[in-house]
Design a protein around this motif. Structure first.
Motif, mmCIF file in Angstrom:
data_model
loop_
_atom_site.group_PDB
_atom_site.id
_atom_site.type_symbol
_atom_site.label_atom_id
_atom_site.label_comp_id
_atom_site.label_asym_id
_atom_site.label_seq_id
_atom_site.Cartn_x
_atom_site.Cartn_y
_atom_site.Cartn_z
ATOM 1 N N GLN A 49 0.744 -1.122 0.111
ATOM 2 C CA GLN A 49 0.046 0.163 0.113
ATOM 3 C C GLN A 49 0.828 1.465 0.018
ATOM 4 O O GLN A 49 0.670 2.191 0.724
ATOM 5 C CB GLN A 49 -0.987 0.096 1.040
ATOM 6 N N THR A 50 1.905 1.507 -0.902
ATOM 7 C CA THR A 50 2.632 2.685 -1.200
ATOM 8 C C THR A 50 2.471 3.101 -2.398
ATOM 9 O O THR A 50 2.729 4.305 -2.385
ATOM 10 C CB THR A 50 4.201 1.930 -0.721
ATOM 11 N N ASP A 51 2.045 2.386 -3.310
ATOM 12 C CA ASP A 51 1.887 2.850 -4.769
ATOM 13 C C ASP A 51 0.675 3.746 -4.911
ATOM 14 O O ASP A 51 -0.418 3.148 -5.394
ATOM 15 C CB ASP A 51 1.976 1.636 -5.700
ATOM 16 N N LYS A 52 0.359 4.792 -4.514
ATOM 17 C CA LYS A 52 -0.596 5.726 -4.447
ATOM 18 C C LYS A 52 -1.186 6.228 -6.001
ATOM 19 O O LYS A 52 -2.314 6.206 -6.079
ATOM 20 C CB LYS A 52 -0.240 7.051 -3.835
ATOM 21 N N GLU A 53 -0.263 5.791 -6.865
ATOM 22 C CA GLU A 53 -0.675 6.390 -8.344
ATOM 23 C C GLU A 53 -1.763 5.376 -8.725
ATOM 24 O O GLU A 53 -2.861 5.436 -9.201
ATOM 25 C CB GLU A 53 0.468 6.332 -9.303
ATOM 26 N N ASN A 54 -1.412 4.217 -8.273
ATOM 27 C CA ASN A 54 -2.441 3.157 -8.771
ATOM 28 C C ASN A 54 -3.714 2.974 -7.888
ATOM 29 O O ASN A 54 -4.783 2.717 -8.292
ATOM 30 C CB ASN A 54 -1.568 1.581 -8.714
ATOM 31 N N GLU A 58 15.881 0.148 -2.592
ATOM 32 C CA GLU A 58 15.051 -0.407 -3.835
ATOM 33 C C GLU A 58 14.408 0.663 -4.596
ATOM 34 O O GLU A 58 14.170 0.729 -5.594
ATOM 35 C CB GLU A 58 14.341 -1.353 -3.360
ATOM 36 N N SER A 59 13.680 1.447 -3.578
ATOM 37 C CA SER A 59 12.799 2.643 -3.928
ATOM 38 C C SER A 59 13.383 3.504 -4.889
ATOM 39 O O SER A 59 13.033 3.958 -5.949
ATOM 40 C CB SER A 59 11.963 3.317 -2.819
ATOM 41 N N VAL A 60 14.852 3.976 -4.388
ATOM 42 C CA VAL A 60 15.564 4.856 -5.191
ATOM 43 C C VAL A 60 16.089 4.276 -6.418
ATOM 44 O O VAL A 60 15.758 4.727 -7.463
ATOM 45 C CB VAL A 60 16.874 5.347 -4.363
ATOM 46 N N ALA A 61 16.471 2.987 -6.599
ATOM 47 C CA ALA A 61 17.057 2.236 -7.563
ATOM 48 C C ALA A 61 15.823 2.202 -8.643
ATOM 49 O O ALA A 61 16.257 2.056 -9.648
ATOM 50 C CB ALA A 61 17.699 0.875 -6.977
ATOM 51 N N TYR A 62 14.917 1.644 -8.136
ATOM 52 C CA TYR A 62 13.623 1.353 -9.154
ATOM 53 C C TYR A 62 12.872 2.680 -9.553
ATOM 54 O O TYR A 62 11.767 2.409 -10.168
ATOM 55 C CB TYR A 62 12.795 0.343 -8.732
ATOM 56 N N GLY A 63 13.265 3.790 -9.298
ATOM 57 C CA GLY A 63 12.407 4.934 -9.697
ATOM 58 C C GLY A 63 11.137 4.948 -8.689
ATOM 59 O O GLY A 63 10.211 5.781 -9.056
ATOM 60 N N ILE A 64 10.998 4.536 -7.528
ATOM 61 C CA ILE A 64 9.729 4.461 -6.774
ATOM 62 C C ILE A 64 9.864 5.519 -5.835
ATOM 63 O O ILE A 64 10.076 5.380 -4.677
ATOM 64 C CB ILE A 64 9.519 3.088 -6.148
ATOM 65 N N THR A 65 10.116 7.044 -5.932
ATOM 66 C CA THR A 65 10.333 7.753 -5.243
ATOM 67 C C THR A 65 9.109 8.946 -4.745
ATOM 68 O O THR A 65 8.029 8.780 -5.797
ATOM 69 C CB THR A 65 11.636 8.745 -5.984
ATOM 70 N N GLU A 66 9.247 9.757 -3.958
ATOM 71 C CA GLU A 66 8.364 10.654 -3.868
ATOM 72 C C GLU A 66 7.740 11.364 -4.901
ATOM 73 O O GLU A 66 6.442 11.648 -5.007
ATOM 74 C CB GLU A 66 8.910 11.860 -2.709
ATOM 75 N N GLU A 67 8.467 11.697 -6.089
ATOM 76 C CA GLU A 67 8.023 12.590 -7.072
ATOM 77 C C GLU A 67 6.749 11.751 -7.738
ATOM 78 O O GLU A 67 5.892 12.264 -8.594
ATOM 79 C CB GLU A 67 9.070 12.981 -8.140
ATOM 80 N N HIS A 68 6.802 10.395 -7.481
ATOM 81 C CA HIS A 68 5.643 9.816 -8.317
ATOM 82 C C HIS A 68 4.405 9.694 -7.371
ATOM 83 O O HIS A 68 3.371 9.200 -8.032
ATOM 84 C CB HIS A 68 6.027 8.093 -8.383
ATOM 85 N N LEU A 69 4.406 10.272 -6.627
ATOM 86 C CA LEU A 69 3.388 10.200 -5.425
ATOM 87 C C LEU A 69 2.389 11.458 -6.009
ATOM 88 O O LEU A 69 2.964 12.676 -6.126
ATOM 89 C CB LEU A 69 3.629 10.425 -3.831
ATOM 90 N N PRO A 70 1.124 11.266 -5.852
ATOM 91 C CA PRO A 70 0.114 12.331 -6.431
ATOM 92 C C PRO A 70 0.222 13.532 -5.739
ATOM 93 O O PRO A 70 0.244 14.647 -6.441
ATOM 94 C CB PRO A 70 -1.065 11.797 -6.254
ATOM 95 N N SER A 71 0.716 13.500 -4.271
ATOM 96 C CA SER A 71 0.639 14.936 -3.562
ATOM 97 C C SER A 71 1.668 15.898 -4.121
ATOM 98 O O SER A 71 1.660 16.971 -3.924
ATOM 99 C CB SER A 71 0.660 14.744 -2.320
ATOM 100 N N ALA A 72 2.831 15.104 -4.809
ATOM 101 C CA ALA A 72 4.122 15.952 -5.191
ATOM 102 C C ALA A 72 3.685 16.319 -6.944
ATOM 103 O O ALA A 72 4.599 17.312 -7.147
ATOM 104 C CB ALA A 72 5.264 15.422 -5.027
ATOM 105 N N VAL A 73 2.798 16.252 -7.340
ATOM 106 C CA VAL A 73 2.381 16.492 -8.715
ATOM 107 C C VAL A 73 1.655 17.764 -8.698
ATOM 108 O O VAL A 73 0.838 17.791 -7.998
ATOM 109 C CB VAL A 73 1.409 15.494 -9.392
ATOM 110 N N SER A 74 2.411 18.991 -9.359
ATOM 111 C CA SER A 74 1.757 20.112 -9.018
ATOM 112 C C SER A 74 0.937 20.240 -10.202
ATOM 113 O O SER A 74 0.969 19.889 -11.380
ATOM 114 C CB SER A 74 2.813 21.265 -9.195
#
Ligand SMILES: *[C@@H]1O[C@H](CO)[C@@H](O)[C@H](O)[C@H]1NC(C)=O
Ligand SMILES: *[C@@H]1O[C@H](CO)[C@@H](O)[C@H](O)[C@H]1NC(C)=O
Ligand SMILES: *[C@@H]1O[C@H](CO)[C@@H](O)[C@H](O)[C@H]1NC(C)=O
Ligand SMILES: *[C@@H]1O[C@H](CO)[C@@H](O)[C@H](O)[C@H]1NC(C)=O
Ligand SMILES: *[C@@H]1O[C@H](CO)[C@@H](O)[C@H](O)[C@H]1NC(C)=O
Length: 610
Positions: A290-295, A594-610
């Motif tokens: 339950q970390t992948d908020k985009e999905n 792993e999150s960093v290595a696979y691109g699963i970072t904060e910027e993919h979370l909806p709250s950070a999308v402007s």
């Protein structure tokens, strides 16, 4: 309303007028765009209780019966078809439609482990270890089917056994299939020649085929530590998340351009060619702890659009169904009112969401409805406002229960007790078909009498079969609310899959009874001397058997029936996620590295999308 029971007073009348006025304003500003249907006058439903009350001990014995059915099917396969793909259960021969790598054996491995069938498992393993995934040379294998059946089967058997040989084999297969991603967009193409390592297929992809592999590749990435697997899922999630879904209400349409990565049509469906892509939005979120908020966002968008626009209720028996539609121009939307057996997975998915998500408090998991609706047309944004009148946990569960009941009724109505592949619901005109949400709103405004629309228990249609004249058939279609469109039952799992999910989520024993009726019908109608056969003409007293036993019958149909009757919860829904071929994969969390290595970072979370 109870106004006139209390008698009149001028103050009350004034309040009533003001209230009606306010309601009108509300209606015209908020609901006009989404709800052109008038609110129907509802006849309250009753719960027709006709289920037996049997002692709870009977279910253990029924689970054993399912295990015996599995053994009958698998032993027939072993005797006449192994190591080929599938048994032909009438002629005692085999077919090779899935790469010739013994698909029934691989698809069945985890079911054997769950049922405790060690001997069958041990007999299958050597062949699987010796499979050469580069053979047959010069032939392309379908990416989607190979992932969900073979890769999913190997990964699940690994997760249940800890046998690292299975992991090695899964890694080998996962690598062989990677050329599928050699498209400009990054969406996988239809097929891969695993001998030459080249991809092939049309430039337009079907939604289900391009978006139902993230669970398998994420888990493979987790257990091998290989970036090339794990990062694919992140990439695809971003593609979908950033796609322009303005005209499809935020829901993924069925065809996609593999070059641009943009939607190619405006056909919306949860049935054939689309189904598992919608399933994987919620499941990818659940698998990754339950970390992948985009999905998660995309799951909420999809369910909102489906509940508002693709769910209808029939006039006579209040059968709720989910259908598909195409938009040709903004004002020209065509609904087919077909209801597919394949769509019967959808109530199970809704039930899983009800169990696992705080649907009545989405803000607590960072879902902001404003963000969700930002790019949508006003009519679709209105859909969110319409739903906000209700507790979403309740609403999703009612939707799940109502559709799953219709799935059951399409079985129970037939003389064979087996459900047809597609039915055609009575649409529009004098029969007055209604959007389900209109009925729910009417039920709410009219005092919530009886169960929510479509949720009440229903009796099967009792008229005798074997209708001859067109007139009789038309009459039957009207009273039943539907006509049978494709008359075959292909041993499919979706209906019993949803019964299993609803049983686990609600604890209502009626789902077990419905599943038991389905299992008895399979035993009675589909069993042959060497296995089980697909059944044609389910709407006739004497059906016709087809010479085919798909591997998913062992991987999915019998597995879900077994789990439905088994008292122990051996695959808890908060610890395991079933792939679309019913292969359970364990929930895991990415480490910060792993999150960093696979691109699963904060910027993919909806709250950070402007
Ligand atoms: C298929 O095998 C079963 C069981 O082994 C046997 O009873 C049946 O006669 C066979 N059918 C054909 C068509 O050979
Ligand atoms: C698998 O088959 C291919 C194609 O015939 C062959 O080149 C390769 O050596 C085989 N691999 C193994 C491990 O046998
Ligand atoms: C597999 O390993 C996990 C983690 O070490 C363990 O919890 C589980 O019980 C093992 N399963 C089997 C079947 O050995
Ligand atoms: C989405 O596509 C439509 C049609 O091409 C276009 O009118 C609209 O501006 C696009 N929206 C966004 C956010 O790019
Ligand atoms: C929504 O409904 C569920 C189930 O009926 C209930 O547990 C929950 O408290 C409700 N939430 C709110 C905010 O009323």
């Amino acid at each position: 309303m109870s106004l006139h029971r209390r008698g009149f007073s001028s103050r009350r009348v004034l309040v009533a007028i003001a209230f009606s006025f306010a309601l009108c304003i509300l209606y015209y500003t908020h609901l006009r765009n989404t709800q052109s249907d008038p609110l129907p006058e509802l006849i309250p439903e009753e719960d027709v209780v006709f289920w037996p009350t049997e002692p709870p001990e009977i279910w253990a014995e029924r689970a054993v019966q399912v295990k015996n059915a599995f053994l009958h099917a698998y032993h027939g396969y072993e005797r006449y078809a192994f190591p080929h793909d599938e048994l032909t259960p009438l002629s005692n021969a085999s077919t090779n439609s899935f790469n010739k790598w013994g698909v029934t054996a691989v698809d069945s491995l985890d079911t054997m482990l769950l049922m405790g069938l060690k001997d069958e498992y041990e007999r299958a393993l050597p062949m699987i270890m010796n499979t050469n995934f580069s053979l047959p040379a010069n032939t392309a294998v379908p990416f989607f089917e190979t992932v969900i059946r073979y890769l999913g089967g190997l990964l699940s058997a690994y997760a249940l056994s800890n046998d690292t040989r299975l992991l090695t084999k899964a890694d080998e297969l996962g690598a062989k299939l990677l050329p599928a991603f050699n498209t400009e967009s990054g969406f996988p193409v239809y097929a891969v020649n695993t001998y030459e390592g080249v991809e092939s297929g049309p430039p337009v992809g079907m939604l289900a085929e391009i978006a139902s592999w993230q669970l398998e590749y994420s888990y493979l990435g987790k257990i091998t530590g290989k970036e090339e697997y794990a990062e694919r899922a992140t990439l695809i999630t971003d593609l979908f998340y950033n796609a322009n879904l303005t005209f499809s209400g935020g829901m993924y349409p069925t065809k996609w351009d593999l070059t641009s990565g943009e939607p190619y049509d405006l056909h919306l469906s949860v049935g054939a060619a689309a189904d598992s892509a919608h399933e994987y939005t919620l499941k990818q979120y659940l698998l990754t702890a339950q970390t992948d908020k985009e999905n998660l966002e995309m799951y909420i968008r999809m369910t909102t659009h489906v509940i508002n626009n693709l769910m209808f209720i029939s006039p006579q028996r209040h059968l709720v169904y989910v259908t598909d539609m195409s938009t040709y121009k903004l004002e020209d939307t065509r609904v087919t009112h077909h209801f597919e057996h394949l769509s019967c997975f959808f109530p199970g998915l809704l039930a899983l969401g009800v169990k696992m998500l705080p649907l009545d408090d989405l803000e607590s998991v960072g879902i902001n409805v404003e963000e969700l609706t930002r790019d949508l047309l006003p009519r679709d944004r209105g859909g969110y406002e319409a739903l906000s009148e209700f507790n979403l946990t309740d609403l999703h569960l009612w939707a799940a229960e109502a559709i799953a009941q219709t799935c059951y009724i399409t079985y129970a109505d037939q003389p064979t007790g087996l459900g047809p592949e597609t039915v055609s619901m009575r649409a529009g005109g004098k029969f007055g078909i209604t959007r389900w949400m209109s009925a729910v709103r009417a039920w709410d405004r009219q005092g919530r009498r009886g169960p929510p629309p479509g949720v009440g228990d229903k009796l099967p249609w009792s008229e005798p079969p074997g209708l001859v004249s067109t007139k009789e058939r038309d009459r039957a279609t009207v009273t039943r609310d539907y006509g049978v469109r494709n008359i075959a039952y292909y041993l499919r799992p979706e209906t019993v899959e949803s019964f299993y999910m609803l049983w686990r989520v609600t604890g209502d024993v009626r789902w077990r009874y419905r599943g038991w009726h389905v299992f008895q019908a399979i035993e009675r109608e589909a069993k042959t001397s060497s296995g089980y056969a697909c059944v044609d003409r389910v709407h006739m007293k004497v059906p016709v058997l087809l010479d085919s036993m798909p591997s998913y019958f062992l991987a999915e149909t019998l597995k879900y029936l077994y789990l439905l009757f088994l008292d122990e919860d051996i695959v808890p829904l908060d610890r395991w996620v079933f792939n679309t071929e019913a292969h359970p994969l364990p929930v895991f969390a990415w480490t910060p590295e792993e999150s960093v290595a696979y691109g699963i970072t904060e910027e993919h979370l909806p709250s950070a999308v402007s």
